[in-house]
Motif scaffolding. Structure first.
Motif, PDB file in Angstrom:
ATOM      1  N   ARG A  98       0.837  -1.203   0.000  1.00 24.73           N
ATOM      2  CA  ARG A  98       0.000   0.000   0.000  1.00 24.73           C
ATOM      3  C   ARG A  98       0.872   1.254   0.000  1.00 24.73           C
ATOM      4  O   ARG A  98       0.607   2.206  -0.735  1.00 24.73           O
ATOM      5  N   ASP A  99       1.921   1.238   0.812  1.00 23.76           N
ATOM      6  CA  ASP A  99       2.829   2.386   0.854  1.00 23.76           C
ATOM      7  C   ASP A  99       3.535   2.584  -0.482  1.00 23.76           C
ATOM      8  O   ASP A  99       3.666   3.712  -0.967  1.00 23.76           O
ATOM      9  N   ASP A 102       1.027   3.989  -2.962  1.00 25.86           N
ATOM     10  CA  ASP A 102       0.794   5.416  -2.722  1.00 25.86           C
ATOM     11  C   ASP A 102       1.964   6.265  -3.226  1.00 25.86           C
ATOM     12  O   ASP A 102       1.756   7.331  -3.822  1.00 25.86           O
ATOM     13  N   GLU A 105       1.832   6.349  -6.971  1.00 23.44           N
ATOM     14  CA  GLU A 105       0.742   7.226  -7.406  1.00 23.44           C
ATOM     15  C   GLU A 105       1.149   8.693  -7.306  1.00 23.44           C
ATOM     16  O   GLU A 105       0.861   9.489  -8.209  1.00 23.44           O
ATOM     17  N   LYS A 106       1.840   9.051  -6.241  1.00 22.02           N
ATOM     18  CA  LYS A 106       2.293  10.439  -6.081  1.00 22.02           C
ATOM     19  C   LYS A 106       3.297  10.812  -7.168  1.00 22.02           C
ATOM     20  O   LYS A 106       3.234  11.914  -7.731  1.00 22.02           O
TER      21      LYS A 106
END
Length: 152
Positions: A98-99, A102, A105-106
């Motif tokens: 998940r990290d 994320d 995605e950033k």
């Protein structure tokens, strides 16, 4: 570099093509982490459900009259500890992915926004500016990358 980006010809210069190729790479990286996270999340949920079902059937139900007996029965079988560690490991892997998802995605969103912000500089000439919508449409259709607006 992607074939569809290479064949943009005079609509973009080489630096812009490289930026478009980088945003496609970041999108693929993000999609890959998103898919992996979803798979591990489903696996974690299934493993947790199965572990609790197994624990209920083999430990809690037969020894429900005493907490001490439940505790003793849980630790008397080494398989319980292995299943517990496996479930915890899957949970940790899910959080790690998940990290990473994320972060990817950033990075993707930042590069996409940079292209949008610099579009006036990237397509300086009049004929390039008028044909940039063709580039934006190609990116939307082929790679599902929206370069029209900064919001997702």
């Amino acid at each position: 570099m992607e074939n569809s980006i290479i064949h943009l010809d005079d609509r973009t210069d080489q630096a812009t093509k490289q930026m478009l190729n980088n945003v496609v790479k970041r999108k693929r990286k993000y999609d890959d982490f998103k898919r992996k996270h979803l798979i591990v999340m489903i696996l974690t949920m299934c493993m947790t459900f199965l572990f609790f079902l197994y624990l209920y059937q083999t430990t809690i139900k037969p020894y429900s009259y005493s907490f001490y007996e439940i505790f003793s029965a849980f630790f008397s079988h080494s398989g319980n500890l292995y299943l517990f560690v496996l479930t915890g490991g899957l949970f940790g892997l899910m959080n790690l992915l998940r990290d990473k998802r994320d972060k990817a995605e950033k990075e993707f969103h930042a590069l996409r926004c940079e292209i949008i912000d610099k579009s006036k500089d990237l397509w300086k000439k009049e004929h390039e500016w008028k044909s940039r919508h063709i580039v934006f449409e190609m990116m939307k259709e082929k790679f599902d990358i929206n370069l029209y607006h900064e919001n997702k």
